[in-house]
Design a protein around this motif. Structure first.
Motif, PDB file in Angstrom:
ATOM      1  N   GLN A 128       4.187  12.707  -5.698  1.00 24.79           N
ATOM      2  CA  GLN A 128       4.364  11.716  -6.759  1.00 24.79           C
ATOM      3  C   GLN A 128       5.837  11.318  -6.874  1.00 24.79           C
ATOM      4  OE1 GLN A 128       2.626  12.714 -10.571  1.00 24.79           O
ATOM      5  NE2 GLN A 128       3.730  11.107 -11.638  1.00 24.79           N
ATOM      6  N   ALA A 129       6.737  12.290  -6.767  1.00 25.56           N
ATOM      7  CA  ALA A 129       8.171  12.001  -6.848  1.00 25.56           C
ATOM      8  C   ALA A 129       8.621  11.107  -5.690  1.00 25.56           C
ATOM      9  CB  ALA A 129       8.968  13.299  -6.857  1.00 25.56           C
ATOM     10  N   ILE A 130       8.072  11.332  -4.497  1.00 23.41           N
ATOM     11  CA  ILE A 130       8.402  10.486  -3.348  1.00 23.41           C
ATOM     12  C   ILE A 130       7.987   9.039  -3.619  1.00 23.41           C
ATOM     13  CG2 ILE A 130       7.802   9.967  -0.943  1.00 23.41           C
ATOM     14  CD1 ILE A 130       7.602  13.001  -0.473  1.00 23.41           C
ATOM     15  N   VAL A 131       6.754   8.879  -4.106  1.00 22.98           N
ATOM     16  CA  VAL A 131       6.233   7.528  -4.365  1.00 22.98           C
ATOM     17  C   VAL A 131       7.050   6.847  -5.453  1.00 22.98           C
ATOM     18  CG1 VAL A 131       4.221   6.211  -5.124  1.00 22.98           C
ATOM     19  CG2 VAL A 131       3.925   8.175  -3.602  1.00 22.98           C
ATOM     20  N   GLU A 132       7.314   7.564  -6.539  1.00 21.54           N
ATOM     21  CA  GLU A 132       8.094   6.970  -7.621  1.00 21.54           C
ATOM     22  C   GLU A 132       9.503   6.610  -7.151  1.00 21.54           C
ATOM     23  OE1 GLU A 132       5.866   9.232 -11.361  1.00 21.54           O
ATOM     24  OE2 GLU A 132       7.941   9.749 -10.863  1.00 21.54           O
ATOM     25  N   GLY A 133      10.108   7.495  -6.367  1.00 19.96           N
ATOM     26  CA  GLY A 133      11.452   7.227  -5.871  1.00 19.96           C
ATOM     27  C   GLY A 133      11.525   5.927  -5.096  1.00 19.96           C
ATOM     28  N   ILE A 134      10.548   5.700  -4.222  1.00 19.30           N
ATOM     29  CA  ILE A 134      10.563   4.488  -3.390  1.00 19.30           C
ATOM     30  C   ILE A 134      10.139   3.256  -4.184  1.00 19.30           C
ATOM     31  CG2 ILE A 134       9.507   3.377  -1.374  1.00 19.30           C
ATOM     32  CD1 ILE A 134       9.492   6.118  -0.015  1.00 19.30           C
ATOM     33  N   GLU A 135       9.064   3.367  -4.966  1.00 27.23           N
ATOM     34  CA  GLU A 135       8.574   2.207  -5.729  1.00 27.23           C
ATOM     35  C   GLU A 135       9.585   1.770  -6.791  1.00 27.23           C
ATOM     36  OE1 GLU A 135       5.809   0.429  -5.422  1.00 27.23           O
ATOM     37  OE2 GLU A 135       4.285   1.646  -4.402  1.00 27.23           O
ATOM     38  N   LEU A 136      10.230   2.733  -7.449  1.00 24.19           N
ATOM     39  CA  LEU A 136      11.211   2.390  -8.475  1.00 24.19           C
ATOM     40  C   LEU A 136      12.547   1.982  -7.851  1.00 24.19           C
ATOM     41  CD1 LEU A 136      10.511   5.260 -11.057  1.00 24.19           C
ATOM     42  CD2 LEU A 136       9.723   2.892 -11.161  1.00 24.19           C
ATOM     43  N   GLY A 137      12.912   2.645  -6.761  1.00 25.64           N
ATOM     44  CA  GLY A 137      14.198   2.366  -6.129  1.00 25.64           C
ATOM     45  C   GLY A 137      14.273   1.025  -5.442  1.00 25.64           C
ATOM     46  N   THR A 138      13.132   0.483  -5.022  1.00 25.64           N
ATOM     47  CA  THR A 138      13.141  -0.806  -4.322  1.00 25.64           C
ATOM     48  C   THR A 138      12.744  -1.975  -5.219  1.00 25.64           C
ATOM     49  OG1 THR A 138      10.870  -0.413  -3.539  1.00 25.64           O
ATOM     50  CG2 THR A 138      12.680   0.254  -2.081  1.00 25.64           C
ATOM     51  N   TYR A 139      12.554  -1.697  -6.511  1.00 27.62           N
ATOM     52  CA  TYR A 139      12.191  -2.758  -7.454  1.00 27.62           C
ATOM     53  C   TYR A 139      13.355  -3.733  -7.630  1.00 27.62           C
ATOM     54  CZ  TYR A 139      11.375  -5.097 -11.916  1.00 27.62           C
ATOM     55  OH  TYR A 139      11.234  -6.039 -12.894  1.00 27.62           O
ATOM     56  N   GLU A 140      13.029  -5.021  -7.721  1.00 29.44           N
ATOM     57  CA  GLU A 140      14.025  -6.043  -8.017  1.00 29.44           C
ATOM     58  C   GLU A 140      13.571  -6.855  -9.219  1.00 29.44           C
ATOM     59  OE1 GLU A 140      15.838  -8.440  -4.853  1.00 29.44           O
ATOM     60  OE2 GLU A 140      14.701  -7.229  -3.421  1.00 29.44           O
ATOM     61  N   HIS A 141      14.523  -7.186 -10.102  1.00 29.68           N
ATOM     62  CA  HIS A 141      14.192  -8.002 -11.262  1.00 29.68           C
ATOM     63  C   HIS A 141      13.842  -9.426 -10.837  1.00 29.68           C
ATOM     64  CE1 HIS A 141      15.291  -4.922 -14.068  1.00 29.68           C
ATOM     65  NE2 HIS A 141      16.505  -4.810 -13.570  1.00 29.68           N
ATOM     66  N   GLN A 142      12.964 -10.023 -11.626  1.00 27.45           N
ATOM     67  CA  GLN A 142      12.578 -11.419 -11.399  1.00 27.45           C
ATOM     68  C   GLN A 142      13.810 -12.317 -11.478  1.00 27.45           C
ATOM     69  OE1 GLN A 142       9.458 -12.735 -10.880  1.00 27.45           O
ATOM     70  NE2 GLN A 142      10.237 -14.811 -10.812  1.00 27.45           N
ATOM     71  N   LYS A 143      13.918 -13.239 -10.518  1.00 25.63           N
ATOM     72  CA  LYS A 143      15.020 -14.197 -10.532  1.00 25.63           C
ATOM     73  C   LYS A 143      14.472 -15.612 -10.526  1.00 25.63           C
ATOM     74  CE  LYS A 143      18.323 -11.111  -8.268  1.00 25.63           C
ATOM     75  NZ  LYS A 143      19.233 -10.889  -7.118  1.00 25.63           N
ATOM     76  N   TYR A 144      15.262 -16.530 -11.061  1.00 23.30           N
ATOM     77  CA  TYR A 144      14.821 -17.918 -11.187  1.00 23.30           C
ATOM     78  C   TYR A 144      15.723 -18.870 -10.414  1.00 23.30           C
ATOM     79  CZ  TYR A 144      11.666 -16.067 -14.662  1.00 23.30           C
ATOM     80  OH  TYR A 144      10.670 -15.362 -15.277  1.00 23.30           O
ATOM     81  N   GLN A 145      16.295 -18.368  -9.331  1.00 25.38           N
ATOM     82  CA  GLN A 145      17.126 -19.215  -8.478  1.00 25.38           C
ATOM     83  C   GLN A 145      16.240 -20.009  -7.529  1.00 25.38           C
ATOM     84  OE1 GLN A 145      19.033 -15.735  -7.136  1.00 25.38           O
ATOM     85  NE2 GLN A 145      20.913 -16.054  -8.317  1.00 25.38           N
ATOM     86  N   SER A 146      16.694 -21.219  -7.210  1.00 25.74           N
ATOM     87  CA  SER A 146      15.899 -22.099  -6.333  1.00 25.74           C
ATOM     88  C   SER A 146      15.720 -21.482  -4.953  1.00 25.74           C
ATOM     89  CB  SER A 146      16.574 -23.467  -6.204  1.00 25.74           C
ATOM     90  OG  SER A 146      16.672 -24.084  -7.454  1.00 25.74           O
TER      91      SER A 146
END
Length: 496
Positions: A128-146
């Protein structure tokens, strides 16, 4: 992201990159890293000897394969003290490595689990820690750039020669649920206030309720007025966006009378009211609903996990804005509980709306309470961005919440609730006032809320610091963190 298990050793796996670990106290590679090192002609060992790989927690070194192994690259990540590395640090190390892979445009990863982690934790928690580390670590916030260059890690292969496959699969499933919920809270918290109004937050809640089969009630301004929720309505008066109270209910233990009540502050934008915030402090006030986001995201995960417990979520949502109808310093407001509140400061609005929400959660049957709120700047002064401030009226319940946080890997620090502090929220004309000056500012917020929790076991989590990461680090992207989501999910699982 696609997750798969294999019993093949990492040296035989064909992915864009594989992740191996190295600890500070080790003079040479160990375990899986040794096997990879030998295949690469001891290039990792050479870098360790030269001091270029130190094993410092989160240190990332990338090597090419020189045609020696099927995977294109090897990412060596530091585990710090190794035998003392806990799951919290393990997540952060994995997050650093996976983020580096994503930034290079890699699409697939292979990873194993170091023996030092396996020996001290069960297989479910380690995976579970491995999955959370990768899923949370590679998350990017939504952006509204063209034009936004989107890089995405698409698949991860976990090598588990020494682990039970059923336990590993359970760890993957739990990790995905916990991480997905946390990232959902991050998304909500990071959304601009013009795109996440109180009504739009309600719409998100409706989607969660429909998807997870949760009971839902939404109190509009007419219903709030009928119920006497003048605390919430008063804060919302300065905005054209009306106030709402969202109530979500999950009944996983219908035979039980015990109900976990989760309350989240949902101020979708906070100008400070008539006592306006200085402009530098107003910029990030779209995130003043991070507590509401945490509670809604936790309910999403609880509805998916289906634990044997009963959970009630009460989420007040509004804006704190300024117009001719805005509430004023010196006003006296009658709350849903019947208690009166003197408004000493219009920028201490979160506790005012939570007063009605906490009282309503009790009315709806909550037997134990946790509220989550970006409540005070004082908690940032006290604890920075690393830990959540915690207060409680019940030692046993506080210990339960702390245990859930420890398992989830979220840091909390309990602050005292001595009766002597109560002088700061005493009012000469009402039952309680919402602010009493700068001393013990964080504790003042807790004492105010305690007046409405009364005898019900209750914990207050002030996430004003921990809800935001000032820089990219470990599992955190810069910005909204989704803090408290994993703790609330874990608490619901333990509550049964």
């Amino acid at each position: 992201m696609e997750w798969k298990l294999t019993r093949e050793p990492l040296a035989s796996v064909a992915t864009d990159a594989i992740i191996v670990f190295h600890s500070k106290e080790r003079e040479s590679t160990q375990g899986m890293a040794r096997e990879i090192d030998e295949a690469l002609g001891f290039r990792i060992s050479s870098l360790i000897t030269a001091g270029e790989i130190t094993g410092k927690l989160g240190e990332v070194t990338q090597l090419h394969n020189w045609g020696k192994i099927p995977s294109g690259r090897v990412i060596v990540v530091g585990l710090g003290e190794g035998d003392q590395t806990d799951l919290h640090q393990f997540r952060h190390a994995i997050a650093a490595a996976s983020r580096a892979a994503k930034q290079k445009g890699l699409k697939s990863l292979g990873i194993g689990c170091p023996s030092s982690i396996i020996d001290r934790y069960n297989a479910v928690d380690a995976v579970q820690a491995i999955v959370e580390g990768i899923e949370l670590g590679t998350y990017e916030h939504q952006k509204y750039q063209s034009e936004t260059k989107k890089r995405e890690l698409k698949s991860v292969l976990i090598s588990i020669p020494q682990l039970n496959e059923q336990a590993a699969q359970a760890g993957i499933e739990r990790g995905q649920i916990f991480a997905r919920a946390t990232n959902f809270a991050r998304y909500l918290s990071h959304e601009p206030a013009n795109l996440l109004t109180p009504q739009q937050f309600v719409d998100h809640a409706k989607q969660v309720a429909e998807k997870r089969g949760l009971d839902m009630e939404v109190l509009d301004e007419s219903r709030l007025a009928d119920l006497g929720m003048q605390a919430l309505l008063s804060v919302a008066r300065g905005s054209e966006a009306g106030a709402r109270m969202i109530v979500l209910s999950y009944r996983g233990a219908p035979e039980s009378t015990e109900v976990l009540g989760l309350v989240g502050k949902g101020v979708t934008f906070d100008s400070g009211g008539l006592q306006l915030k200085p402009s530098p402090f107003m910029l990030d006030m779209k995130e003043d609903m991070a507590g509401a986001a945490a509670v809604l995201a936790a309910m999403d995960a609880i509805g998916e996990l289906r634990p044997h417990s009963n959970v009630l979520a009460v989420i007040p949502v509004c804006e704190n804005m300024v117009n001719g109808q805005a509430y004023r310093p010196g006003d006296v407001i009658r709350s849903f509980s019947g208690k009166t509140i003197e408004v000493a400061h219009t920028d201490a609005e979160g506790r005012i709306i939570l007063a009605d929400a906490i009282s309503y959660a009790k009315r709806k049957g909550a037997t134990r309470l946790v509220d989550v709120a970006t409540l005070t700047g004082a908690v940032v002064v006290a604890l920075g961005h690393e830990a959540t401030g915690m207060m409680s009226n019940d030692e046993e319940w506080a210990d339960e919440v702390k245990s859930a946080a420890r398992i989830a890997g979220e840091r909390m620090w309990e602050l005292p609730m001595y009766k002597e502090y109560g002088i700061y929220v005493e009012s000469e004309i009402a039952d309680v006032k919402n602010e009493g000056g700068s001393p013990a500012g964080c504790i003042q917020g807790g004492l105010f809320l305690q007046a409405f929790a009364e005898e019900t076991p209750w914990v207050h989590l002030d996430i004003a610091g921990s809800a935001t990461a000032p820089r990219e680090s470990g599992i955190f992207a810069k910005g909204a963190t989704g803090v408290a989501v994993r703790t609330l999910i874990q608490l619901a699982v333990r509550f049964g």
